[in-house]
Each structure stands twice: as C-alpha cells, then as structure tokens.
Design an enzyme around this catalytic site. Structure first.
Site, short mmCIF file in Angstrom:
data_model
loop_
_atom_site.label_atom_id
_atom_site.label_comp_id
_atom_site.label_asym_id
_atom_site.label_seq_id
_atom_site.Cartn_x
_atom_site.Cartn_y
_atom_site.Cartn_z
N GLU A 46 0.85 -1.25 0.02
CA GLU A 46 -0.05 -0.07 -0.07
C GLU A 46 0.95 1.29 0.29
O GLU A 46 0.70 2.33 -0.81
CB GLU A 46 -0.86 0.11 1.25
CG GLU A 46 -1.81 -1.00 1.41
CD GLU A 46 -1.45 -2.36 2.29
OE1 GLU A 46 -0.17 -2.67 2.03
OE2 GLU A 46 -2.16 -2.90 2.84
N TRP A 165 18.67 -36.30 -17.76
CA TRP A 165 17.49 -35.59 -17.34
C TRP A 165 16.19 -36.55 -17.65
O TRP A 165 16.06 -37.01 -18.61
CB TRP A 165 17.31 -34.10 -17.88
CG TRP A 165 18.57 -33.32 -17.60
CD1 TRP A 165 19.75 -32.95 -18.20
CD2 TRP A 165 18.86 -32.72 -16.22
NE1 TRP A 165 20.45 -32.11 -17.60
CE2 TRP A 165 19.95 -31.99 -16.35
CE3 TRP A 165 18.31 -32.55 -15.28
CZ2 TRP A 165 20.54 -31.31 -15.47
CZ3 TRP A 165 18.71 -31.85 -14.05
CH2 TRP A 165 19.73 -31.19 -14.26
N ASP A 195 23.40 -36.70 -6.80
CA ASP A 195 23.41 -35.74 -7.85
C ASP A 195 24.29 -34.35 -7.49
O ASP A 195 24.30 -33.64 -8.39
CB ASP A 195 22.04 -35.42 -7.90
CG ASP A 195 20.98 -36.69 -8.43
OD1 ASP A 195 21.56 -37.43 -8.74
OD2 ASP A 195 19.83 -36.31 -8.34
N LEU A 199 20.77 -26.59 -6.80
CA LEU A 199 19.38 -25.98 -6.18
C LEU A 199 19.38 -24.49 -6.62
O LEU A 199 18.57 -23.90 -5.70
CB LEU A 199 19.15 -26.41 -4.77
CG LEU A 199 19.10 -27.92 -4.65
CD1 LEU A 199 18.75 -28.43 -3.35
CD2 LEU A 199 18.22 -28.74 -5.57
N ARG A 202 18.52 -20.71 -12.24
CA ARG A 202 19.43 -20.42 -13.23
C ARG A 202 18.64 -20.03 -14.55
O ARG A 202 18.55 -20.30 -15.61
CB ARG A 202 20.34 -21.68 -13.58
CG ARG A 202 21.67 -21.91 -13.10
CD ARG A 202 22.05 -23.34 -13.24
NE ARG A 202 21.51 -24.18 -12.12
CZ ARG A 202 21.70 -25.30 -12.14
NH1 ARG A 202 21.77 -26.25 -12.93
NH2 ARG A 202 20.97 -25.90 -11.12
N GLU A 246 12.36 -30.86 -3.34
CA GLU A 246 12.69 -31.55 -4.55
C GLU A 246 12.94 -32.93 -4.66
O GLU A 246 13.90 -33.43 -5.30
CB GLU A 246 13.77 -30.83 -5.15
CG GLU A 246 13.23 -29.40 -5.68
CD GLU A 246 14.00 -28.80 -6.78
OE1 GLU A 246 14.58 -29.64 -7.89
OE2 GLU A 246 14.01 -27.55 -7.00
N GLY A 248 14.60 -36.69 -2.94
CA GLY A 248 14.16 -37.92 -3.65
C GLY A 248 12.82 -38.79 -3.27
O GLY A 248 12.09 -38.06 -2.52
N1 LIG Z 1 13.44 -37.07 -10.96
C1 LIG Z 1 13.15 -36.30 -9.83
O1 LIG Z 1 12.29 -35.38 -9.72
C2 LIG Z 1 14.22 -36.55 -8.77
C3 LIG Z 1 14.24 -35.43 -7.78
C4 LIG Z 1 15.41 -35.97 -6.54
C5 LIG Z 1 15.90 -36.95 -6.81
N2 LIG Z 1 15.85 -37.88 -7.80
C6 LIG Z 1 16.68 -39.24 -7.61
O2 LIG Z 1 16.36 -39.87 -6.44
C7 LIG Z 1 17.26 -40.70 -6.02
C8 LIG Z 1 17.48 -40.27 -4.52
O3 LIG Z 1 16.32 -40.65 -3.75
P1 LIG Z 1 16.48 -41.59 -2.39
O4 LIG Z 1 15.18 -42.05 -2.06
O5 LIG Z 1 17.36 -42.57 -2.57
O6 LIG Z 1 17.05 -40.63 -1.52
P2 LIG Z 1 16.41 -39.02 -0.76
O7 LIG Z 1 14.99 -39.12 -0.59
O8 LIG Z 1 17.11 -38.07 -1.63
O9 LIG Z 1 17.38 -39.17 0.30
C9 LIG Z 1 17.04 -40.24 1.34
C10 LIG Z 1 17.86 -40.00 2.74
O10 LIG Z 1 17.01 -38.88 3.44
C11 LIG Z 1 17.06 -38.70 4.81
N3 LIG Z 1 15.50 -38.97 5.24
C12 LIG Z 1 14.67 -39.67 4.68
N4 LIG Z 1 13.45 -39.73 5.42
C13 LIG Z 1 13.77 -39.36 6.39
C14 LIG Z 1 13.23 -38.96 7.83
N5 LIG Z 1 11.96 -39.35 8.10
N6 LIG Z 1 13.98 -38.28 8.67
C15 LIG Z 1 15.21 -37.72 8.57
N7 LIG Z 1 15.86 -38.11 7.28
C16 LIG Z 1 15.33 -38.68 6.33
C17 LIG Z 1 17.94 -40.11 5.09
O11 LIG Z 1 19.02 -39.49 5.17
P3 LIG Z 1 20.24 -40.05 6.19
O12 LIG Z 1 20.58 -41.31 5.70
O13 LIG Z 1 21.60 -39.12 5.94
O14 LIG Z 1 19.51 -39.95 7.68
C18 LIG Z 1 17.83 -40.88 3.85
O15 LIG Z 1 18.81 -41.69 3.46
C19 LIG Z 1 18.56 -40.19 -6.67
O16 LIG Z 1 18.75 -41.33 -7.75
C20 LIG Z 1 18.14 -38.87 -7.57
O17 LIG Z 1 18.60 -38.83 -8.75
C21 LIG Z 1 14.96 -37.65 -8.68
#
Ligand SMILES: NC(=O)c1ccc[n+]([C@@H]2O[C@H](COP(=O)([O-])OP(=O)(O)OC[C@H]3O[C@@H](n4cnc5c(N)ncnc54)[C@H](OP(=O)(O)O)[C@@H]3O)[C@@H](O)[C@H]2O)c1
Length: 318
Positions: A46, A165, A195, A199, A202, A246, A248
C-alpha cells in the site's frame, strides 16, 4: 484485484516472514498507483502504491490483496493509516489478515475514517498467492510443495541411478522459476550424495533469487547446507513462508507420511523407465480408500514435450 495479485506475485520468495501483498489504486477507471511488498517485507504494497499515485490517490479506490495492517512497527507506518491520510475513498480487500495482532482492526480503522470497504474479492486466487504466509500463521510451518519429475510410469531414475534428465529444458526452467518463488528448498541426503544438486536459480535476471538450501538427514549436513532431522522440523523453521521439496523418493515419502505436503508439482515426461527408481517410497497408506479424496487438481500445463500437473491437498475447512 487480479492485477494486484499479479503484482503481489513479484514479491513471492522475497518478503518472508511478511506476506507478498499487491496493491492497485484506481481513479476514474484508470490505474494511478501500483505497489507490492518489497524484499525483506518493507515497504508494504500500500505504501508503494500510494507513493506511486501521489496526489491522485485522493478520492480513489484501492485494491489490496490482504487486509491493510494497523499495528505500529519500528520498520514503517501502518498501512490503514496511510490509506486514510492519502484520502482514499474506497478499499477492496481480498482476504482478512490472520495475523493475531490484527483481528479485523485494519478494516475497522478504515471504516471508522469513513472509507467504504468491500471484503472477499478474488479470495481464492489471493489465498493461493499468499499460501506461504497464511500457512505459516495458521499452521506454524511453511507452505510445502513437493516437486517430482517422472516418466509416464512414475520413475525418477534408472535402476543404475541415472536421472539426468527426465524432463526437457522448458520443464526444468519452470522448476527454476518455482525455486525463485520459494524461501527455502530441500532435498534428501540420498539426492545430495547422488546428484550434488546446486538447487539455485539459473534464469537470466533471477539468479539472485536462489533460495536457502536444506537437506533432510539424520546426520550432519555438509558445509553450505542446513540439516533438517525430520519433516516435523519444519515447525521450528523461522522466517520461511514457502518450502520446495525436490525429492528424492524417500524424502518426498517422509513428508507425505507426515501429511506435510500442501501441493504436488508433477512434471511428467513422455518416456518410460520400467524397472528403476519409483518417484515415492512408502507413504504410509493403510488402504486404497485412504488414497482417495486427498488431492484435487489445480493446474495443468504443457511445457515443451512434457506436462505439468499441480495438485493441492484437500484439507478440512479449505
Ligand atoms: N526426478 C526427480 O524429480 C528426482 C528428484 C530428486 C531425486 N531424484 C533421484 O532420486 C534418487 C535419490 O532418492 P532416495 O530416495 O535414494 O534418497 P533421498 O530421498 O534423496 O534421501 C534419502 C535420505 O533422506 C534422509 N531421510 C529420509 N527420510 C527421513 C526422515 N523421515 N527423517 C530424517 N531423514 C530422512 C535420510 O538421510 P540420512 O541417511 O543421511 O539420515 C535418507 O537416507 C537419486 O537417484 C536422485 O537422482 C530424482
């Protein structure tokens, strides 16, 4: 009011913990003043619009997306007082301010000064635009968006882990725009390790708007990252209106299990992955019936060869 909401959008991601308000001043059918909340939350919309309108504000109609504030702050005057002093004749407000200091007093102060006030114009789009601020005030945590880029069959990576990608440049640019509108961005530790994502934003001209970075991990975060030990840690975050998660798969699922996701942004590429990594881990569903009725579609767009669908969590009273 639509123009005021569009102006308010310019501040989204910059104004927290304040709301990203927009304001338009109209006189004799012409817009004579425009304003939106500035970075850091001040000056308010405002004040900006009144300064833009100058003497033309006298007798004019102000459209404001949020009820004008009426509390004294060392950082600036109350907007209700500014509107009165400028001689505004009429004010349209999209949504009442849920800030406990307000209790409708902004509108009461305007009415006491003889200004006509109309409430509720474009309530829904204004609420959407300021969902971060409203959620922070009402629920004590940021508004949380979970973004996933998947194949048609819901995969986010090949079995080998390769994930760059999934989507094309238009969809990725759109994600960067969404980053610019958020205060903080989070990935799980698995994604950080796999990865090394930057974040950042860009997009030309918006590079300065890269949000603060968080990693979900039960362990210590690497330098440059703040750690969140559990999804519920969001209740302790301060000064954040909008949080973008974002992935995984485990991190996204953890937020869903805790029912902390307000919005899903699903970018879907016209590819099939088959056996690989699926977009989400265990989200804690007891039955298929529990899965229904939780999400409603809010938007759908074609971005290059991909499609974006945005869903909002259906919550009682919303
Ligand atoms: N296409 C897409 O949109 C996209 C986006 C992102 C990622 N990705 C892909 O997804 C894959 C990774 O996924 P991911 O499932 O393996 O790993 P993630 O979800 O990125 O990370 C898993 C980690 O998050 C932490 N975590 C999970 N739940 C938790 C909770 N309740 N409390 C505290 N910490 C928690 C733990 O870390 P700590 O073990 O350190 O405790 C766990 O090991 C990669 O291949 C990546 O390239 C794709």
């Amino acid at each position: 009011m639509g123009a005021a909401i569009a102006l308010g959008e310019r501040g989204r991601g910059l104004t927290a913990p304040n709301p990203n308000v927009g304001c338009v001043i109209v006189r004799d059918g012409r817009i004579v003043g425009r304003g939106w909340t500035q970075g850091g939350g001040r000056p308010h919309a405002e004040a900006m619009a009144l300064a833009d309108a100058g003497a033309l504000a006298r007798g004019a109609h102000a459209y404001v997306t949020l009820e004008p504030c009426c509390h004294l702050s060392p950082r600036g005057p109350a907007c209700a007082d500014l509107l009165v002093e400028a001689g505004i004749a009429e004010v349209s407000v999209a949504i009442p301010d849920p800030d406990p200091r307000m209790r409708g007093e902004g509108v009461l102060r305007l009415e006491a000064a003889g200004i006509r006030v109309a409430n509720g114009l474009h309530h829904e789009p204004a609420s959407r635009s300021m969902a971060g601020f409203l959620t922070r005030i009402r629920a004590g945590r940021p508004y949380i968006t979970l973004k996933l880029a998947t194949s048609l069959d819901g995969g986010i990576a090949l079995a080998s882990g390769e994930s760059h990608w999934i989507t094309g440049p238009e969809a990725r640019a759109h994600t960067h725009l969404e980053r610019a509108r958020c205060d903080s961005i989070l990935v799980g530790r698995g994604t950080l390790d796999a990865d090394s994502p930057r974040l950042d934003v860009r997009l030309e001209g918006l590079e300065q708007r890269s949000p603060h970075r968080l990693v979900l991990t039960r362990h210590q975060a690497p330098p440059g990252w703040e750690s969140l030990a559990a999804p519920e840690g969001v209740f302790a975050l301060t000064g954040i209106n909008d949080l973008l998660v974002e992935g995984g798969a485990s991190a996204g699922a953890a937020f869903l299990r805790s029912d902390l996701v307000d919005r899903l942004m699903l970018y879907r590429a016209p590819i099939l992955i088959g056996e690989g990594k699926s977009g989400l881990g265990d989200i804690g569903l007891g039955s298929l019936a529990d899965a229904h009725g939780r999400w409603r579609i809010a938007e759908s767009h074609v971005l290059g060869i991909d499609r974006l669908e945005v869903y909002e969590r259906v919550r009682e009273g919303c």
